[in-house]
Design a protein around this motif. Structure first.
Motif, PDB file in Angstrom:
ATOM      1  N   LYS A 181       0.835  -1.208   0.000  1.00  0.00           N
ATOM      2  CA  LYS A 181       0.000   0.000   0.000  1.00  0.00           C
ATOM      3  C   LYS A 181       0.866   1.253   0.000  1.00  0.00           C
ATOM      4  CE  LYS A 181      -4.323  -1.730   1.945  1.00  0.00           C
ATOM      5  NZ  LYS A 181      -5.315  -1.624   3.040  1.00  0.00           N
ATOM      6  N   GLU A 182       1.936   1.227   0.789  1.00  0.00           N
ATOM      7  CA  GLU A 182       2.854   2.373   0.791  1.00  0.00           C
ATOM      8  C   GLU A 182       3.486   2.553  -0.584  1.00  0.00           C
ATOM      9  OE1 GLU A 182       4.499   2.604   5.406  1.00  0.00           O
ATOM     10  OE2 GLU A 182       5.774   1.828   3.816  1.00  0.00           O
ATOM     11  N   LEU A 183       3.884   1.451  -1.195  1.00  0.00           N
ATOM     12  CA  LEU A 183       4.490   1.515  -2.523  1.00  0.00           C
ATOM     13  C   LEU A 183       3.518   2.099  -3.534  1.00  0.00           C
ATOM     14  CD1 LEU A 183       6.754   0.888  -4.543  1.00  0.00           C
ATOM     15  CD2 LEU A 183       5.760  -1.395  -4.800  1.00  0.00           C
ATOM     16  N   ALA A 184       2.281   1.613  -3.508  1.00  0.00           N
ATOM     17  CA  ALA A 184       1.265   2.095  -4.450  1.00  0.00           C
ATOM     18  C   ALA A 184       1.067   3.598  -4.323  1.00  0.00           C
ATOM     19  CB  ALA A 184      -0.057   1.363  -4.219  1.00  0.00           C
ATOM     20  N   GLY A 185       1.066   4.094  -3.095  1.00  0.00           N
ATOM     21  CA  GLY A 185       0.873   5.522  -2.877  1.00  0.00           C
ATOM     22  C   GLY A 185       2.049   6.355  -3.349  1.00  0.00           C
ATOM     23  N   LYS A 186       3.255   5.883  -3.092  1.00  0.00           N
ATOM     24  CA  LYS A 186       4.445   6.668  -3.428  1.00  0.00           C
ATOM     25  C   LYS A 186       4.793   6.619  -4.909  1.00  0.00           C
ATOM     26  CE  LYS A 186       6.884   6.838   0.982  1.00  0.00           C
ATOM     27  NZ  LYS A 186       8.184   6.686   1.669  1.00  0.00           N
ATOM     28  N   ILE A 187       4.694   5.451  -5.509  1.00  0.00           N
ATOM     29  CA  ILE A 187       5.169   5.295  -6.883  1.00  0.00           C
ATOM     30  C   ILE A 187       4.245   5.964  -7.892  1.00  0.00           C
ATOM     31  CG2 ILE A 187       4.044   3.110  -7.529  1.00  0.00           C
ATOM     32  CD1 ILE A 187       6.786   2.184  -8.610  1.00  0.00           C
ATOM     33  N   THR A 188       2.971   6.136  -7.544  1.00  0.00           N
ATOM     34  CA  THR A 188       2.016   6.747  -8.476  1.00  0.00           C
ATOM     35  C   THR A 188       1.735   8.222  -8.152  1.00  0.00           C
ATOM     36  OG1 THR A 188       0.087   6.072  -7.150  1.00  0.00           O
ATOM     37  CG2 THR A 188       0.863   4.528  -8.849  1.00  0.00           C
ATOM     38  N   ARG A 189       2.395   8.737  -7.144  1.00  0.00           N
ATOM     39  CA  ARG A 189       2.074  10.088  -6.646  1.00  0.00           C
ATOM     40  C   ARG A 189       2.129  11.158  -7.737  1.00  0.00           C
ATOM     41  NH1 ARG A 189       5.329  11.218  -1.540  1.00  0.00           N
ATOM     42  NH2 ARG A 189       3.789   9.737  -0.744  1.00  0.00           N
ATOM     43  N   ASN A 190       3.103  11.083  -8.617  1.00  0.00           N
ATOM     44  CA  ASN A 190       3.259  12.106  -9.654  1.00  0.00           C
ATOM     45  C   ASN A 190       2.829  11.626 -11.032  1.00  0.00           C
ATOM     46  OD1 ASN A 190       4.405  14.008  -7.847  1.00  0.00           O
ATOM     47  ND2 ASN A 190       6.379  12.977  -8.004  1.00  0.00           N
ATOM     48  N   LEU A 191       2.050  10.552 -11.062  1.00  0.00           N
ATOM     49  CA  LEU A 191       1.600   9.996 -12.336  1.00  0.00           C
ATOM     50  C   LEU A 191       0.081  10.036 -12.441  1.00  0.00           C
ATOM     51  CD1 LEU A 191       3.916   6.838 -12.460  1.00  0.00           C
ATOM     52  CD2 LEU A 191       4.261   9.008 -13.654  1.00  0.00           C
ATOM     53  N   GLU A 192      -0.396   9.875 -13.666  1.00  0.00           N
ATOM     54  CA  GLU A 192      -1.849   9.870 -13.889  1.00  0.00           C
ATOM     55  C   GLU A 192      -2.493   8.611 -13.337  1.00  0.00           C
ATOM     56  OE1 GLU A 192      -4.987  10.429 -17.614  1.00  0.00           O
ATOM     57  OE2 GLU A 192      -3.101   9.366 -17.927  1.00  0.00           O
ATOM     58  N   CYS A 193      -1.796   7.493 -13.414  1.00  0.00           N
ATOM     59  CA  CYS A 193      -2.413   6.216 -13.013  1.00  0.00           C
ATOM     60  C   CYS A 193      -2.785   6.231 -11.534  1.00  0.00           C
ATOM     61  CB  CYS A 193      -1.504   5.037 -13.335  1.00  0.00           C
ATOM     62  SG  CYS A 193       0.061   4.995 -12.459  1.00  0.00           S
ATOM     63  N   ASP A 194      -3.865   5.559 -11.226  1.00  0.00           N
ATOM     64  CA  ASP A 194      -4.421   5.560  -9.874  1.00  0.00           C
ATOM     65  C   ASP A 194      -3.687   4.557  -8.994  1.00  0.00           C
ATOM     66  OD1 ASP A 194      -6.799   6.550  -8.197  1.00  0.00           O
ATOM     67  OD2 ASP A 194      -6.874   4.376  -7.956  1.00  0.00           O
ATOM     68  N   SER A 195      -3.447   4.936  -7.740  1.00  0.00           N
ATOM     69  CA  SER A 195      -2.743   4.054  -6.804  1.00  0.00           C
ATOM     70  C   SER A 195      -3.528   2.770  -6.553  1.00  0.00           C
ATOM     71  CB  SER A 195      -2.488   4.771  -5.481  1.00  0.00           C
ATOM     72  OG  SER A 195      -3.708   5.152  -4.864  1.00  0.00           O
ATOM     73  N   VAL A 196      -4.856   2.867  -6.611  1.00  0.00           N
ATOM     74  CA  VAL A 196      -5.697   1.682  -6.398  1.00  0.00           C
ATOM     75  C   VAL A 196      -5.517   0.692  -7.545  1.00  0.00           C
ATOM     76  CG1 VAL A 196      -8.063   0.835  -6.180  1.00  0.00           C
ATOM     77  CG2 VAL A 196      -7.385   2.955  -5.026  1.00  0.00           C
ATOM     78  N   ASP A 197      -5.450   1.202  -8.770  1.00  0.00           N
ATOM     79  CA  ASP A 197      -5.228   0.320  -9.923  1.00  0.00           C
ATOM     80  C   ASP A 197      -3.881  -0.386  -9.816  1.00  0.00           C
ATOM     81  OD1 ASP A 197      -7.640   1.095 -11.017  1.00  0.00           O
ATOM     82  OD2 ASP A 197      -6.765   2.656 -12.278  1.00  0.00           O
ATOM     83  N   PHE A 198      -2.861   0.375  -9.414  1.00  0.00           N
ATOM     84  CA  PHE A 198      -1.529  -0.202  -9.242  1.00  0.00           C
ATOM     85  C   PHE A 198      -1.545  -1.264  -8.142  1.00  0.00           C
ATOM     86  CE2 PHE A 198       2.562  -0.407  -7.132  1.00  0.00           C
ATOM     87  CZ  PHE A 198       3.450  -0.551  -8.183  1.00  0.00           C
ATOM     88  N   TYR A 199      -2.156  -0.933  -7.015  1.00  0.00           N
ATOM     89  CA  TYR A 199      -2.223  -1.874  -5.884  1.00  0.00           C
ATOM     90  C   TYR A 199      -2.970  -3.151  -6.273  1.00  0.00           C
ATOM     91  CZ  TYR A 199      -3.439  -3.846  -1.347  1.00  0.00           C
ATOM     92  OH  TYR A 199      -3.598  -4.701  -0.289  1.00  0.00           O
ATOM     93  N   ASN A 200      -4.058  -2.997  -7.005  1.00  0.00           N
ATOM     94  CA  ASN A 200      -4.828  -4.178  -7.422  1.00  0.00           C
ATOM     95  C   ASN A 200      -4.011  -5.094  -8.324  1.00  0.00           C
ATOM     96  OD1 ASN A 200      -7.083  -3.399  -5.967  1.00  0.00           O
ATOM     97  ND2 ASN A 200      -8.072  -2.388  -7.691  1.00  0.00           N
ATOM     98  N   LEU A 201      -3.181  -4.503  -9.177  1.00  0.00           N
ATOM     99  CA  LEU A 201      -2.349  -5.315 -10.065  1.00  0.00           C
ATOM    100  C   LEU A 201      -1.328  -6.128  -9.283  1.00  0.00           C
ATOM    101  CD1 LEU A 201      -1.538  -3.138 -13.224  1.00  0.00           C
ATOM    102  CD2 LEU A 201      -2.849  -5.258 -13.133  1.00  0.00           C
ATOM    103  N   ILE A 202      -0.606  -5.481  -8.358  1.00  0.00           N
ATOM    104  CA  ILE A 202       0.439  -6.218  -7.628  1.00  0.00           C
ATOM    105  C   ILE A 202      -0.156  -7.105  -6.531  1.00  0.00           C
ATOM    106  CG2 ILE A 202       2.245  -4.548  -8.151  1.00  0.00           C
ATOM    107  CD1 ILE A 202       1.943  -3.427  -5.328  1.00  0.00           C
ATOM    108  N   SER A 203      -1.471  -7.032  -6.363  1.00  0.00           N
ATOM    109  CA  SER A 203      -2.155  -7.925  -5.410  1.00  0.00           C
ATOM    110  C   SER A 203      -2.870  -9.063  -6.128  1.00  0.00           C
ATOM    111  CB  SER A 203      -3.167  -7.129  -4.576  1.00  0.00           C
ATOM    112  OG  SER A 203      -2.534  -6.100  -3.845  1.00  0.00           O
ATOM    113  N   ASP A 204      -2.737  -9.087  -7.452  1.00  0.00           N
ATOM    114  CA  ASP A 204      -3.403 -10.102  -8.266  1.00  0.00           C
ATOM    115  C   ASP A 204      -2.466 -11.294  -8.487  1.00  0.00           C
ATOM    116  OD1 ASP A 204      -3.932 -11.241 -11.212  1.00  0.00           O
ATOM    117  OD2 ASP A 204      -5.816 -10.514 -10.390  1.00  0.00           O
TER     118      ASP A 204
END
Length: 346
Positions: free
Chosen positions: A123-146
């Motif tokens: 969750k921390e990674l998802a928040g930090k890595i997407t902070r300056n990008l258009e992609c949503d942290s939730v989408d990123f988190y869902n991918l690495i949790s799949d």
């Protein structure tokens, strides 16, 4: 008389044509972009935006003075209205409609810097890595949790964290979550050279296991990177001897309370997979994202016979190492007395 009329009409026609030409020139080449002192000069076109969305944002956020002239020039510019390119664009004060449309039509973006470190959880990674990008942290988190998605990269939903090497990277703002992960996979492959793979194999550790051990080493020595190879050598000695790793940071990670400053008996008795006082070998996943220095510290560990360590009583951030239990107890007592003197009880 007729000649005078014809000449007059010609003059009027030239005047009208000149005026229209000048008006067209103004629409195309005169400044229409304005950037105030308090305004961000970066303009964002979101994925899926239409031409109307672009115009609305440019005008409503005050980037263009004359909406009609911009739309008129856009009509004349081929392949712009139906070829909107998302991204982050750097606007300059005084740009003409022609310059602005050429910029947006070209898709020449300003890259953004993505930095992530001091990360413990997905969750921390998802928040930090997407902070300056258009992609949503939730989408990123869902991918690495799949499970199926992480399996494609050779990881599970716990070890997937070891794919990400903390650093500063450049991305385009509209990079998707999947594109982001793919780029990180490329960086991971670049790091794991044949030489490093050979060193991991010699340690009888997989690449993920090297990262898990490196995360422990980093947690134990977060201040002085020069000591990490020595700490790594200690844990490698314990693994080879079949000893419990007995790492306090893994216990804290399993509990999930990172405010703990002093690990007590009650903490050591908490049953979870990351309690290396209870379970032999490495925990199931990393307890943080280890840096390249920490990974290299494991692969290039210091050879010695130490199997015990504790923080030095001088609070320098370094450790007191010991090759036997009696020596370790003496070191530990000194440190505990200093904790008590400083009234650090939890």
């Amino acid at each position: 008389m007729i000649k005078k009329v014809i000449i007059s009409l010609l003059i009027i026609g030239l005047a009208i044509g000149g005026y229209m030409g000048y008006d067209m020139y103004k629409n195309v080449y005169q400044p229409n972009v304005t950037i105030s002192k308090n305004q961000n000069n970066y303009f964002y076109i979101h994925t899926g935006y239409t031409f109307e969305n672009v115009v609305n944002d440019l005008y409503e956020y005050g980037y263009i003075l004359n909406r009609n002239s911009f739309e008129w020039v856009a009509e004349k510019k081929a392949n712009f209205k139906n070829n909107i390119k998302p991204g982050k664009y750097r606007l300059k004060d005084g740009m003409s409609n022609n310059d602005l449309i050429d910029l947006l039509r070209s898709g020449t973006q300003e890259p953004v810097k993505v930095t992530f470190n001091n990360v413990r959880t997905t969750k921390e990674l998802a928040g930090k890595i997407t902070r300056n990008l258009e992609c949503d942290s939730v989408d990123f988190y869902n991918l690495i949790s799949d499970k199926e998605f992480t399996k494609k990269y050779g990881f599970n939903t716990i070890t997937i964290l070891t794919l990400f090497l903390p650093n500063t990277y450049e991305f385009y703002w509209n990079t998707s979550a999947e594109q982001l992960i793919k780029r990180m996979a490329d960086e991971y492959k670049n790091y794991w050279t044949a030489e490093r793979k050979a060193k991991a194999k010699k340690l009888n550790l997989s690449q993920s296991e090297v990262a898990i051990l490196a995360s422990i080493v980093q947690a134990e020595q977060s201040v002085h990177a020069d000591e990490r190879p020595k700490v790594a050598g200690l844990y490698i000695n314990r693994l080879r001897l079949g000893m419990l790793l007995q790492s306090d940071p893994t216990v804290v990670y399993g509990i999930g309370d990172f405010s703990i400053n002093r690990v007590l008996t009650k903490h050591l008795q908490t049953n979870h997979p990351y309690n290396t006082y209870m379970y032999k070998g490495l925990p199931p996943g990393p307890i943080n994202l280890p840096s390249i220095k920490s990974l290299d510290a494991v692969l290039n560990y210091e050879t010695h016979n130490y199997i015990y360590m504790c923080a030095k009583a001088d609070f320098s951030g370094y450790h007191a190492f010991a090759a036997n239990y009696n020596q370790h107890i003496n070191n530990a007592r000194q440190y505990q007395r200093e904790l008590n003197r400083r009234k650090i009880y939890n």
